[in-house]
Write an enzyme that holds these catalytic residues in place. Structure first.
Site, mmCIF file in Angstrom:
data_model
loop_
_atom_site.group_PDB
_atom_site.id
_atom_site.type_symbol
_atom_site.label_atom_id
_atom_site.label_comp_id
_atom_site.label_asym_id
_atom_site.label_seq_id
_atom_site.Cartn_x
_atom_site.Cartn_y
_atom_site.Cartn_z
ATOM 1 N N ILE A 43 0.827 6.680 10.140
ATOM 2 C CA ILE A 43 1.645 5.568 9.651
ATOM 3 C C ILE A 43 1.417 4.356 10.548
ATOM 4 O O ILE A 43 1.218 3.234 10.077
ATOM 5 C CB ILE A 43 3.139 5.966 9.594
ATOM 6 C CG1 ILE A 43 3.358 7.005 8.489
ATOM 7 C CG2 ILE A 43 4.008 4.741 9.355
ATOM 8 C CD1 ILE A 43 4.795 7.460 8.319
ATOM 9 N N GLY A 60 2.253 6.442 0.447
ATOM 10 C CA GLY A 60 2.096 7.385 1.558
ATOM 11 C C GLY A 60 1.710 6.634 2.814
ATOM 12 O O GLY A 60 2.129 5.502 3.017
ATOM 13 N N CYS A 61 0.907 7.274 3.663
ATOM 14 C CA CYS A 61 0.502 6.620 4.915
ATOM 15 C C CYS A 61 -0.691 5.718 4.656
ATOM 16 O O CYS A 61 -1.779 5.957 5.186
ATOM 17 C CB CYS A 61 0.170 7.646 5.977
ATOM 18 S SG CYS A 61 1.486 8.819 6.247
ATOM 19 N N VAL A 62 -0.522 4.749 3.779
ATOM 20 C CA VAL A 62 -1.638 3.859 3.443
ATOM 21 C C VAL A 62 -1.218 2.404 3.560
ATOM 22 O O VAL A 62 -0.056 2.102 3.518
ATOM 23 C CB VAL A 62 -2.162 4.115 2.018
ATOM 24 C CG1 VAL A 62 -2.845 5.458 1.942
ATOM 25 C CG2 VAL A 62 -1.051 4.014 1.005
#
Lengths: 310, 105, 541
Positions: free
Chosen positions: C491, B103-105
């Site tokens: 992001i 994910g956004c990691v």
């Protein structure tokens, strides 16, 4: 109908078929596009949106009304505005990247398209009787420089020059050569051929304009005549134009109506203010809150989180 | 799918070597996984991290955020990197038998 | 420490090799040039578990490195039928297939082309990968003339090429800004990815988060009690730093506002500091709001996968707003989330007629530009607070930071959210420097890791794709001593950290509301000595 065989073929049959292909194909293609809906509201925005009253929004590049979007499209069509933004990216040792403004494509494109428009309008004098005053005025402007005999039209020069430069640009850039396909070269050469034959007709053959007009008017009124005094070169010119017309709807030249119908340009950026409807909006299975709570209820209660069902 | 064999246990691993069958994890598996992350020996420090990660994972189903890991184990991030050169998210989580976060990691 | 670095680590790549970029294309035509799929250049395929839990077609174990991708027997028919269906459903797709003149204006606008020189990364050529098939199978000239009309037969190699290059596109839309016809490569990439998904070719970095989101409400798979634990942890941290205990309302029925933000900010640094920033700000202005554990994801990896999946994941936000009975929705800092919220949400899951037109309870400002979707961006919300003087801010607390701002692709090119974050930023820090004009606002350069590309295994692609942004950051670092890059995308906060470490070392990444929280003077606070990262405000003392 009293037209000799070859003239009949090149002067009547081919142009007629070409006109049918052009209008039929154009309509078929454009209607085909229109038959597909625009399911989502996807304008590409440049510059500031309209949000808070004290922030100035960019009404030309990020329009928030349909009128503004129409203006945006108009500027793209008439002035090729997006091409004015063009830059050329280069890499230098370091590494260092530069993005220098690059407006050659814009210039060549404007030269070619606008001169072509003027030339097409000028040709109306052959199709309409009496010739409208504005066509004559346009022609007078086009002959402003009064060079040559007969006077060379500025549009002719710009047309051939614009095309030549576009072709040269395509051939001289390795990247452009790499992406170019036959469909890219063919229309360029075709248009150059049309320009060349047209120029020769006006300046180097002793063609009789009145005779050509008589012939063309015959075609337009669907009663083709045999007219004497028309050089063979005219038929070459006419044939090339026919090929262009016939080819147009089946090629990339359809970018002309395409730009008008492009949903990234012709929609206003107001999708949070006005709901856009998707005609085929499909039902999808959503994992509901109830199912979610069923899986995690025990842990939610343990953690002191509120639940709907105990 | 790739597999690793530790003693009499065969476990499926993904492309990055994270085990796909967390229920098969045991101390020996941890040691085998540690070697793939350039850790030759699991010391007390390693185990403190691994145990905390497993405890958190068992309770919450995901890996904890790194700051929480530091706070709860009393280790600085730099110390964790000394123990697991590939870092807490990759090295330590892999050894502890956790899934790789996406994910956004 | 002697560690062998692997292709999924930035250290594997040396600058010199990576920057030997030749923009001149090779001699061999792209149609016949084989695609190289090597470690560092591709994303791992979707694991069968995630793909089947979402009900996606043909879940299976396969590897891009294998010769045989185990495509379904009728893969060709599936693709052609899928294309036909999409051509009928999307005018954009039809027009973008027909109108390109290959003028090349887009060619050097793509960050992946800039960083790789690979001709297939020129947006025009990326689109031609699909367009050549379209011409071959869907146009009259293509059917008659085949390759002469620019057609190309659909083969397994084409599928492999699509996989390689439509996952080297971050759907950032920079090229579209320069296209005279507004041809949107993002739209083309979205179509291609949907087609690939039909034959079971998709990537794990997208499918696993989407599957998590479907089940647990967020990409990371954080469960309700875990989310509470995390937010309470943040509250502890804020208390430690400021002396103020903030409240953490979760799943609270009857709250005025539902707050939704990307889940990355609940796990990954430095996004966690931004998340703490939200908590501090909402507490300070006394906002009657709630977090949701069910709709605990603002981001939407469905956007990178298929329209149906996007709709499915996004549906939870309105559903939860209705269940909790809130009046409107506030959205956090996230890039692609706002593409979905701004351009798709109302169409897909609206109308939100059960909500009110958003009005700031603090300033009374009516956000009429969001009157239909009823969702406001936090940068809009905070900019309004700042403009109306409702926050007490001590910008000197950010004085040791020299800040630049990275416009995230989607807020810039799908909304035009450009001045709001800048207005906030300039009120909370006194050293602000813009990157060069050609690299910001609508011309902003992508982080190289959006649209599902933020994994580790494709590190070479990410570093190359991030080079243009990274060098612009390096430029302001060297010229103005910039040491902090602010951005409003989860992001970005992760991927630009890698990009900056590699291309502009010394520059750290922060969310906007982390910097707001640093400057925010809170009622009842103790003297602040540290910022939200626990770093001393005055390094001298």
């Amino acid at each position: 109908m009293d037209v000799p065989g070859l003239c009949l073929f090149f002067g009547v049959i081919v142009p007629s078929l070409a006109v049918v292909s052009f209008f039929g194909g154009f309509a078929w293609k454009a209607i085909g596009w229109a038959r597909s809906p625009v399911p989502f509201h996807i304008p590409i925005t440049c510059g500031q949106q309209r949000s808070l009253p004290w922030i100035r929004s960019n009404r030309l590049d990020n329009p928030h009304t349909p009128m503004g979007a129409a203006l945006r499209v108009a500027l793209a069509v008439l002035l090729f505005r997006p091409l004015l933004r063009n830059t050329m990216t280069e890499i230098y040792a370091g590494p260092k990247l530069t993005y220098a403004p690059s407006r050659w494509l814009w210039l060549f494109a404007v030269m070619f398209h606008w001169s072509m428009l003027v030339i097409v309008l000028r040709h109306l004098r052959l199709f309409v009787e009496p010739v409208p005053a504005w066509v004559l005025t346009l022609q007078r402007f086009d002959r402003f420089f009064e060079v040559g005999h007969p006077v060379i039209h500025a549009s002719t020069v710009l047309f051939v020059l614009g095309l030549g430069l576009l072709l040269l640009r395509r051939l001289s850039s390795p990247q452009l050569r790499y992406i170019s396909i036959l469909n890219d070269y063919f229309p360029l050469f075709l248009l150059l051929g049309i320009g060349a034959t047209g120029t020769l007709l006006r300046h180097y053959s002793n063609s009789d304009a009145a005779a050509i007009k008589e012939f063309v008017m015959g075609l337009v009124t669907l009663s083709p005549l045999a007219v004497s005094g028309i050089p063979a070169l005219f038929y070459v010119h006419l044939f090339l134009v026919s090929v262009l017309l016939a080819y147009f709807p089946w090629s990339k030249l359809m970018h002309m109506p395409g730009v008008l119908m492009s949903p990234t340009l012709n929609l206003a950026n107001n999708s949070r203010a006005v709901r856009h409807v998707n005609p085929w909006n499909p039902p999808v299975g959503v994992h509901s809150y109830a199912e979610y709570e069923d899986e995690f209820r025990g842990r939610m209660i343990e953690a002191g989180l509120p639940v709907d069902k105990l | 799918m790739a597999q690793i064999v530790v003693g009499d246990v065969t476990i499926e691993v993904d492309e990055d070597g994270f085990i796909q069958e967390p229920e098969k994890w045991n101390v020996k598996v941890a040691q085998a996984l540690a070697e793939t992350e350039y850790v030759n020996e699991l010391t007390e420090g390693h185990w403190r991290l691994v145990n905390y990660l497993r405890e958190y994972y068992q309770k919450f189903g995901v890996a904890p955020m790194i700051r929480k890991l530091c706070k709860e184990t009393g280790m600085k991030l730099a110390e964790i990197y000394e123990l697991f050169p590939t870092g807490p998210a990759k090295g330590a989580c892999k050894v502890a038998g956790l899934a790789k976060p996406t994910g956004c990691v | 420490m002697a560690v062998n670095v692997k292709p999924d680590q930035p250290e594997y790549y040396n600058h010199e090799q990576l920057t030997q970029i030749d923009y001149r294309p090779p001699a061999q035509a792209w149609e016949s040039r084989p695609v190289t799929i090597r470690p560092g250049s591709f994303l791992h395929p979707a694991k069968p578990k995630g793909a089947s839990s979402l009900g996606l077609p043909h879940p299976r174990q396969w590897s891009p490195m294998d010769e045989d991708w185990k495509l379904p027997a009728d893969w060709k028919e599936i693709i052609i039928t899928g294309m036909k269906e999409r051509l009928e459903k999307y005018r954009s797709f039809k027009i973008f297939m027909d109108t390109c003149v290959r003028c090349g204006a887009c060619a050097d606008k793509c960050h992946f082309f800039i960083g790789s020189g690979d001709p297939r990364n020129m947006p025009v050529l990326r689109a031609e990968l699909l367009r050549s098939i379209y011409r071959n199978d869907f146009t009259l000239t293509g059917r008659l003339l085949g390759t002469l009309a620019g057609g190309r037969e659909l083969t397994v190699d084409v599928i492999k090429e699509w996989f390689a290059y439509f996952y080297q596109c971050t759907e950032c839309r920079r090229c579209s800004v320069f296209c005279p016809f507004g041809i949107d490569t993002a739209e083309i990439t979205m179509m291609a990815r949907e087609l690939l998904q039909l034959v079971g070719v998709s990537v794990n970095w997208i499918i696993e988060p989407a599957a998590n989101c479907d089940r647990t409400g967020n990409h990371l798979g954080i469960q309700p009690h875990g989310m509470k634990d995390t937010l309470e942890f943040f509250a502890d941290e804020i208390e430690e730093l400021t002396g103020v205990r903030v409240n953490v309302p979760i799943n609270k029925k009857g709250a005025e506002i539902l707050f939704v933000t990307p889940s990355g900010d609940l796990l990954a640094d430095p996004g966690t500091y931004t998340c703490m920033g939200y908590l501090a700000l909402f507490h300070e202005i006394g906002l009657n709001y709630t977090w949701s554990t069910y709709a605990s994801e603002g981001g939407n990896f469905g956007l990178f996968s298929s329209a149906d999946l996007m709709k499915r994941l996004n549906a939870k936000i309105f559903a939860e707003a209705r269940r909790l009975g809130v009046r409107w929705i506030l959205g956090g800092e996230c890039g692609h989330m706002w593409r979905v919220v701004h351009q798709y949400m109302d169409t897909m899951n609206g109308p939100a007629d059960f909500l009110d037109v958003p009005v700031s309870p603090v300033t009374g400002t009516r956000f009429s530009h969001a009157r239909s979707t009823k969702m406001v961006h936090i940068a809009e919300f905070t900019a309004d607070l700042v403009k109306n003087g409702r926050l007490t801010l001590d910008a000197s607390r950010n004085d040791r930071l020299r800040v630049t701002f990275h416009d995230s692709c989607n807020p810039a090119r799908a909304m035009g959210l450009i001045e709001e974050p800048r207005a906030v930023l300039k009120s909370v820090c006194r050293n602000f420097f813009e990157m060069p004009e050609e690299t910001i606002r609508e011309k902003t350069l992508c982080c190289g890791g959006g649209a599902g590309l933020g994994a580790g295994e494709n590190m070479e692609v990410r570093l190359r794709g991030g080079m243009a942004r990274g060098l612009a950051v390096k430029h302001v670092r060297d010229a103005h001593g910039v040491n902090r890059l602010a951005t409003i995308c989860a992001i970005d906060r992760v991927t630009l950290t890698t990009v900056c470490d590699y291309w502009a070392p010394g520059v750290k990444v922060a969310g906007l509301h982390e910097l707001v929280a640093n400057a925010l003077v809170m009622k009842g606070q103790k003297k602040r000595t540290h910022d939200f990262r626990h770093e001393p405000l005055d390094p001298e003392s």
